[in-house]
Write an enzyme that holds these catalytic residues in place. Structure first.
Site, mmCIF file in Angstrom:
data_model
loop_
_atom_site.group_PDB
_atom_site.id
_atom_site.type_symbol
_atom_site.label_atom_id
_atom_site.label_comp_id
_atom_site.label_asym_id
_atom_site.label_seq_id
_atom_site.Cartn_x
_atom_site.Cartn_y
_atom_site.Cartn_z
ATOM 1 N N PHE A 163 0.882 -1.170 0.000
ATOM 2 C CA PHE A 163 0.000 0.000 0.000
ATOM 3 C C PHE A 163 0.919 1.219 0.000
ATOM 4 O O PHE A 163 1.659 1.431 0.967
ATOM 5 C CB PHE A 163 -0.818 -0.078 1.290
ATOM 6 C CG PHE A 163 -1.801 1.013 1.568
ATOM 7 C CD1 PHE A 163 -3.021 1.053 0.906
ATOM 8 C CD2 PHE A 163 -1.546 1.977 2.548
ATOM 9 C CE1 PHE A 163 -3.972 2.027 1.215
ATOM 10 C CE2 PHE A 163 -2.492 2.948 2.861
ATOM 11 C CZ PHE A 163 -3.701 2.977 2.193
ATOM 12 N N LEU A 174 1.049 4.953 0.101
ATOM 13 C CA LEU A 174 0.339 6.214 0.347
ATOM 14 C C LEU A 174 1.323 7.314 0.759
ATOM 15 O O LEU A 174 1.355 8.395 0.168
ATOM 16 C CB LEU A 174 -0.704 5.983 1.460
ATOM 17 C CG LEU A 174 -1.589 7.162 1.853
ATOM 18 C CD1 LEU A 174 -2.539 7.521 0.714
ATOM 19 C CD2 LEU A 174 -2.426 6.826 3.102
ATOM 20 N N GLU A 188 4.380 9.838 1.515
ATOM 21 C CA GLU A 188 5.455 10.454 0.727
ATOM 22 C C GLU A 188 6.397 11.196 1.666
ATOM 23 O O GLU A 188 6.021 11.484 2.814
ATOM 24 C CB GLU A 188 4.846 11.437 -0.281
ATOM 25 C CG GLU A 188 3.951 10.748 -1.279
ATOM 26 C CD GLU A 188 3.394 11.685 -2.339
ATOM 27 O OE1 GLU A 188 3.729 12.891 -2.319
ATOM 28 O OE2 GLU A 188 2.630 11.196 -3.182
ATOM 29 N N SER A 225 0.964 12.208 7.550
ATOM 30 C CA SER A 225 -0.320 12.367 8.241
ATOM 31 C C SER A 225 -1.306 13.158 7.395
ATOM 32 O O SER A 225 -2.513 12.947 7.464
ATOM 33 C CB SER A 225 -0.110 13.076 9.583
ATOM 34 O OG SER A 225 0.652 12.270 10.436
ATOM 35 N N ILE A 257 7.248 2.528 2.755
ATOM 36 C CA ILE A 257 6.291 1.593 2.181
ATOM 37 C C ILE A 257 6.613 0.172 2.656
ATOM 38 O O ILE A 257 7.640 -0.407 2.266
ATOM 39 C CB ILE A 257 6.294 1.680 0.636
ATOM 40 C CG1 ILE A 257 6.039 3.136 0.194
ATOM 41 C CG2 ILE A 257 5.267 0.716 0.047
ATOM 42 C CD1 ILE A 257 4.794 3.789 0.796
ATOM 43 N N ARG A 291 -7.136 -0.102 10.318
ATOM 44 C CA ARG A 291 -6.739 0.495 11.599
ATOM 45 C C ARG A 291 -7.216 -0.363 12.778
ATOM 46 O O ARG A 291 -6.492 -0.537 13.749
ATOM 47 C CB ARG A 291 -7.288 1.915 11.714
ATOM 48 C CG ARG A 291 -6.427 2.909 10.992
ATOM 49 C CD ARG A 291 -6.999 4.300 11.048
ATOM 50 N NE ARG A 291 -6.127 5.219 10.324
ATOM 51 C CZ ARG A 291 -6.526 6.393 9.848
ATOM 52 N NH1 ARG A 291 -7.774 6.799 10.040
ATOM 53 N NH2 ARG A 291 -5.673 7.165 9.201
ATOM 54 N N GLN A 316 10.046 -4.054 32.666
ATOM 55 C CA GLN A 316 10.396 -3.688 34.046
ATOM 56 C C GLN A 316 10.348 -4.911 34.967
ATOM 57 O O GLN A 316 11.246 -5.125 35.774
ATOM 58 C CB GLN A 316 9.409 -2.609 34.532
ATOM 59 C CG GLN A 316 9.872 -1.842 35.737
ATOM 60 C CD GLN A 316 11.043 -0.901 35.428
ATOM 61 O OE1 GLN A 316 11.387 -0.678 34.276
ATOM 62 N NE2 GLN A 316 11.686 -0.397 36.467
ATOM 63 N N GLY A 330 16.919 -6.979 34.204
ATOM 64 C CA GLY A 330 17.956 -6.997 33.168
ATOM 65 C C GLY A 330 17.579 -7.871 31.982
ATOM 66 O O GLY A 330 17.826 -7.523 30.821
ATOM 67 N N GLU A 358 -0.183 3.898 9.819
ATOM 68 C CA GLU A 358 -1.632 3.920 9.543
ATOM 69 C C GLU A 358 -2.370 4.956 10.389
ATOM 70 O O GLU A 358 -3.503 4.749 10.817
ATOM 71 C CB GLU A 358 -2.242 2.520 9.699
ATOM 72 C CG GLU A 358 -1.825 1.623 8.550
ATOM 73 C CD GLU A 358 -2.437 0.256 8.603
ATOM 74 O OE1 GLU A 358 -3.649 0.152 8.813
ATOM 75 O OE2 GLU A 358 -1.678 -0.727 8.430
#
Ligand code: COS
Length: 381
Positions: free
Chosen positions: A125, A127, A129, A134, A160, A244, A338, A342, A365
């Protein structure tokens, strides 16, 4: 074992429960053998082929053109819990062809979708650039008629997913019917179209195939347009409305994995003469993780159910699901790190891997800030 009690929620139907069982069994049996972090491209190809063979990709690119969004979300959740790239390989087949599924001509669908469903050809997809992420209405890549019924594309796309390994892209371009959002159109562009090159592969904290694409005098037949001329913005938004919610589902899968690992840790690790799980501080943390996960799941499956029940648009529900689930997962995973001490930041440990995997989901997205804009506009309107 993850909590599967949500499968009995009224949002889901018996077929979803069966699908969840099948996907769980398939992922447990196949994902470890197909995934190899040293070969991200190969992993995605193998996973897509395996999922195609097993039939799961029919939910990403449904033959009847109707998404079962609850199934899509369940699969993303389950695959994400097993491996980030398993979710990615599955999701891209859907996101990369969502515009075709919803708005493509019968000829184009017949030509492209069977290969995608079989996992033989990979989709993307395109979209975003360099100067328009946004703010989709500001897209600059142009598509102009070029005689003989062809269209000429010029410009760049970046970030992309599947860029560099995809066999085809759905590219959103400025066609100029009107200013801004009303002057965009979507095109199906095969990866071997003359004039399309991969300008740069992009590396991130959770590596997956990602690229910047250059279109220079790139020609495709005019009939490769998807949807009406000038309707590209709405095509993109309709696809995002579907996907989404499913990004929220992927986040949920990561969060469930983090909670599982934390429970195991809390039971097995001893501190001050008792298991971590006996400490109230740990219990508080686990309770908050579990509650955040259920909240996220309620949003995700509410959005999916709403669409499956026939709502024409789920813009508000999808935006909430994505925002709530990705933010919740980030918090849950941070708590898991947490709790592991470690071990939580050791390269390759489960919490460390999830910590890297989750971060991008709050950005792509539509970043959390964009989802807030979308939700506010919907409620004000
Ligand atoms: N479904 C169908 N149509 C939609 C829609 C949707 N979900 N959302 C908006 N539209 C329509 C509007 O109704 C409007 O139609 P008219 O021109 O007929 O009135 C048109 O599209 C323009 O909408 P709007 O005025 O809201 O456009 P904006 O430029 O203001 O949109 C946002 C701003 C932030 C909502 C949009 O640019 C967006 O979602 N950006 C994030 C994009 C994104 O996710 N980027 C990541 C890349 S994908 S990895």
């Amino acid at each position: 074992m993850p909590d599967t009690s949500f499968l009995d929620w009224p949002f889901l139907e018996p077929r979803h429960r069966r699908l969840a069982e099948e996907a769980e069994a398939w992922a447990a049996a196949h994902v470890p053998a197909l995934a190899d972090h040293h070969d991200v491209d190969g992993t995605c190809r193998r996973l897509a082929a395996g999922m195609g063979e097993a039939g799961f990709l029919a939910h990403a690119a449904p033959p009847d053109g109707r998404f079962d969004l609850r199934a899509l979300c369940l699969l993303r959740e389950i695959f994400a819990r097993h491996h980030g790239l398993a979710d990615f390989a599955f999701a891209m087949q859907g996101l990369g062809t969502g515009a075709l599924t919803l708005f493509g001509s019968p000829t184009l669908k017949e030509r492209v979708l069977p290969g995608v469903r079989a996992g033989r050809s990979l989709a993307a997809f395109a979209l975003t650039e360099p100067e328009a992420g946004s703010d989709v209405a500001q897209l600059a890549l142009t598509a102009r008629p070029d005689g003989d019924g062809t269209v000429r594309l010029d410009g760049e796309k970046t970030w992309i997913s599947n860029g560099g390994i995809a066999d085809h892209y759905v590219v959103f371009a400025r066609t100029g019917e009107a200013p801004g959002a009303r002057g965009l159109s979507a095109y199906y562009v095969p990866a071997d179209a003359p004039g399309l090159t991969v300008a740069e592969r992009l590396d991130t904290i959770a590596p997956h195939p990602l690229a910047r694409l250059r279109f220079e005098n790139c020609r495709v037949p005019g009939e490769n347009r998807i949807g009406e001329a000038g309707a590209g913005f709405k095509v993109a938004m309709a696809v995002l409305d579907v996907f989404r919610a499913s990004v929220g589902a992927a986040a949920l899968g990561f969060a469930r994995r983090a909670l599982d690992a934390s429970l195991e840790r809390a039971r097995s690790r001893h501190l001050f003469g008792a298991p971590l799980a006996a400490m109230q501080l740990t219990q508080t943390s686990l309770a908050e993780m579990a509650t955040a996960i259920d909240t996220a799941a309620l949003h995700v499956y509410r959005a999916a159910w709403t669409r499956d029940a026939g709502a024409p648009r789920i813009t508000r529900e999808a935006a909430m699901a994505k925002m709530v689930a990705t933010e919740a997962a980030q918090e849950v995973i941070d708590r898991a790190v947490q709790l592991h001490g470690g071990e939580g930041v050791r390269s390759g440990s489960i919490p460390e891997t999830l910590y890297r995997e989750i971060r991008a989901l709050r950005i792509y997205e539509g970043a959390t800030e964009v989802q807030k804009l979308v939700i506010a506009r919907q409620i004000i309107a």
